[in-house]
Design a protein around this motif. Sequence first.
Motif, PDB file in Angstrom:
ATOM      1  N   UNK A   1       0.845  -1.174   0.000  1.00 47.56           N
ATOM      2  CA  UNK A   1       0.000   0.000   0.000  1.00 47.56           C
ATOM      3  C   UNK A   1       0.892   1.240   0.000  1.00 47.56           C
ATOM      4  N   UNK A   2       0.408   2.294  -0.677  1.00 47.28           N
ATOM      5  CA  UNK A   2       1.121   3.566  -0.643  1.00 47.28           C
ATOM      6  C   UNK A   2       0.428   4.432   0.406  1.00 47.28           C
ATOM      7  N   UNK A   3       1.188   4.792   1.434  1.00 47.47           N
ATOM      8  CA  UNK A   3       0.615   5.404   2.639  1.00 47.47           C
ATOM      9  C   UNK A   3       1.132   6.831   2.808  1.00 47.47           C
ATOM     10  N   UNK A   4       0.213   7.742   3.084  1.00 43.02           N
ATOM     11  CA  UNK A   4       0.599   9.126   3.378  1.00 43.02           C
ATOM     12  C   UNK A   4       1.022   9.261   4.834  1.00 43.02           C
ATOM     13  N   UNK A   5       0.277   8.651   5.734  1.00 38.33           N
ATOM     14  CA  UNK A   5       0.620   8.740   7.154  1.00 38.33           C
ATOM     15  C   UNK A   5      -0.225   7.752   7.952  1.00 38.33           C
ATOM     16  N   UNK A   6       0.333   7.363   9.088  1.00 38.96           N
ATOM     17  CA  UNK A   6      -0.378   6.546  10.068  1.00 38.96           C
ATOM     18  C   UNK A   6      -0.232   7.248  11.405  1.00 38.96           C
ATOM     19  N   UNK A   7      -1.299   7.343  12.144  1.00 36.83           N
ATOM     20  CA  UNK A   7      -1.179   7.974  13.461  1.00 36.83           C
ATOM     21  C   UNK A   7      -2.259   7.451  14.400  1.00 36.83           C
ATOM     22  N   UNK A   8      -1.959   7.674  15.705  1.00 33.30           N
ATOM     23  CA  UNK A   8      -2.900   7.228  16.729  1.00 33.30           C
ATOM     24  C   UNK A   8      -2.315   6.195  17.671  1.00 33.30           C
ATOM     25  N   UNK A   9      -1.136   5.641  17.329  1.00 36.17           N
ATOM     26  CA  UNK A   9      -0.505   4.672  18.233  1.00 36.17           C
ATOM     27  C   UNK A   9       0.307   5.402  19.295  1.00 36.17           C
ATOM     28  N   UNK A  10       1.236   6.240  18.870  1.00 36.89           N
ATOM     29  CA  UNK A  10       2.098   6.946  19.834  1.00 36.89           C
ATOM     30  C   UNK A  10       1.365   8.073  20.540  1.00 36.89           C
ATOM     31  N   UNK A  11       0.520   8.764  19.810  1.00 36.92           N
ATOM     32  CA  UNK A  11      -0.233   9.893  20.369  1.00 36.92           C
ATOM     33  C   UNK A  11      -1.719   9.600  20.172  1.00 36.92           C
ATOM     34  N   UNK A  12      -2.459   9.359  21.253  1.00 38.89           N
ATOM     35  CA  UNK A  12      -3.875   8.991  21.113  1.00 38.89           C
ATOM     36  C   UNK A  12      -4.663  10.051  20.351  1.00 38.89           C
ATOM     37  N   UNK A  13      -5.581   9.581  19.515  1.00 42.67           N
ATOM     38  CA  UNK A  13      -6.449  10.488  18.791  1.00 42.67           C
ATOM     39  C   UNK A  13      -7.846   9.871  18.692  1.00 42.67           C
ATOM     40  N   UNK A  67       0.283  -5.141  11.592  1.00 48.78           N
ATOM     41  CA  UNK A  67       1.107  -5.232  12.799  1.00 48.78           C
ATOM     42  C   UNK A  67       1.143  -3.891  13.524  1.00 48.78           C
ATOM     43  N   UNK A  68       1.230  -2.806  12.753  1.00 46.84           N
ATOM     44  CA  UNK A  68       1.220  -1.472  13.371  1.00 46.84           C
ATOM     45  C   UNK A  68      -0.085  -1.265  14.130  1.00 46.84           C
ATOM     46  N   UNK A  69      -1.203  -1.573  13.493  1.00 47.40           N
ATOM     47  CA  UNK A  69      -2.497  -1.374  14.153  1.00 47.40           C
ATOM     48  C   UNK A  69      -2.644  -2.298  15.361  1.00 47.40           C
ATOM     49  N   UNK A  70      -2.148  -3.509  15.235  1.00 46.26           N
ATOM     50  CA  UNK A  70      -2.299  -4.477  16.324  1.00 46.26           C
ATOM     51  C   UNK A  70      -1.397  -4.142  17.506  1.00 46.26           C
ATOM     52  N   UNK A  71      -0.438  -3.240  17.306  1.00 41.22           N
ATOM     53  CA  UNK A  71       0.458  -2.863  18.410  1.00 41.22           C
ATOM     54  C   UNK A  71      -0.232  -1.954  19.418  1.00 41.22           C
ATOM     55  N   UNK A  72      -1.428  -1.524  19.088  1.00 43.15           N
ATOM     56  CA  UNK A  72      -2.180  -0.617  19.956  1.00 43.15           C
ATOM     57  C   UNK A  72      -3.409  -1.334  20.505  1.00 43.15           C
ATOM     58  N   UNK A  73      -3.837  -0.984  21.712  1.00 40.16           N
ATOM     59  CA  UNK A  73      -5.092  -1.554  22.228  1.00 40.16           C
ATOM     60  C   UNK A  73      -6.335  -0.912  21.603  1.00 40.16           C
ATOM     61  N   UNK A  74      -6.148   0.161  20.850  1.00 44.07           N
ATOM     62  CA  UNK A  74      -7.289   0.828  20.222  1.00 44.07           C
ATOM     63  C   UNK A  74      -7.900  -0.100  19.166  1.00 44.07           C
ATOM     64  N   UNK A  75      -9.218  -0.273  19.218  1.00 43.35           N
ATOM     65  CA  UNK A  75      -9.873  -1.254  18.347  1.00 43.35           C
ATOM     66  C   UNK A  75     -10.420  -0.676  17.046  1.00 43.35           C
ATOM     67  N   UNK A  76     -10.563   0.648  16.978  1.00 42.13           N
ATOM     68  CA  UNK A  76     -11.115   1.267  15.774  1.00 42.13           C
ATOM     69  C   UNK A  76      -9.972   1.731  14.872  1.00 42.13           C
TER      70      UNK A  76
END
Length: 87
Positions: A1-13, A67-76
């Motif tokens: 996938x070509x990705x612009x950005x991922x966020x929400x793991x290090x800084x909650x949003x 794996x990036x998404x699964x590294x966080x407890x956030x489910x959405x």
Amino acid sequence: MIVAECFGVDLPTFQGEGPSCGHPALFIRLSRCNLTCTKCDTPYSWDWSRFDPHEESTKWAVADLVAWAASSPVELVVITGGEPLIQ
Ligand code: SF4
């Protein structure tokens, strides 16, 4: 996938719209868009007359995104763009 950005793991949003508005969320913003909306708030995902695609996007394997998404407890996880359906 070509990705612009991922966020929400290090800084909650939080999701800011729709039925899940207000819920903690992770965001995967996919790069590229073919719609050229005049009030676009993410032109760095597609407007190569103003932004360098090599600086504004990176390639991720789907397994690495998972794996990036699964590294966080956030489910959405919100997959946005850009225009995600291009990919
Ligand atoms: S990224 Fe979204 S707002 Fe921007 S041009 Fe594409 S569809 Fe429109």
